[in-house]
Design a protein around this motif. Sequence first.
Motif: not given
Length: 138
Positions: A10-19, A50-60, A72-78
């Motif tokens: 699922y890593v490939k699918e996760i990274l592509y979906s985050l683009t 691994y700095k491939l994605i970032d987690k953002i906390m959104i207050p609700d 996705i991070t720039p490293l994730g895009l690479e």
Amino acid sequence: MYLKILSKKYVKEILYSLTKSDIDYSEFKEMFPETSKSALSRLLTELTDYKLIDKIMIPDSKYQIPSKKFKITPLGLEALKIYELNEKLINQLFSEFKNKKNSEVNEKGPKTVNSYDNVNGDNVIVNNSQNSSINVKK
């Protein structure tokens, strides 16, 4: 180390979906319903570590617990380039294999099988050219 994480399910699918857009944890759960919540959380945490994605906390305002979105991070895009290179290599190897098989057939020439039989007093010739068609002549 990065190849190990990139080869996980699922890593490939996760990274592509985050683009395409930032994705909420619940959306990932819908994308991969057969995966347990703990396994999915562990995978997203690893990708974050691994700095491939970032987690953002959104207050609700509706809930006391903030929602989590991932981007996705720039490293994730690479890292996606590794998948693209892998696909390119597979296509190239398949193409070379296919060309080799075609050249072997061309070197040997068309394969024709002829047989002669006497069926019920009728003389029958069966011609099978390259195993693609069978012609029966009386």
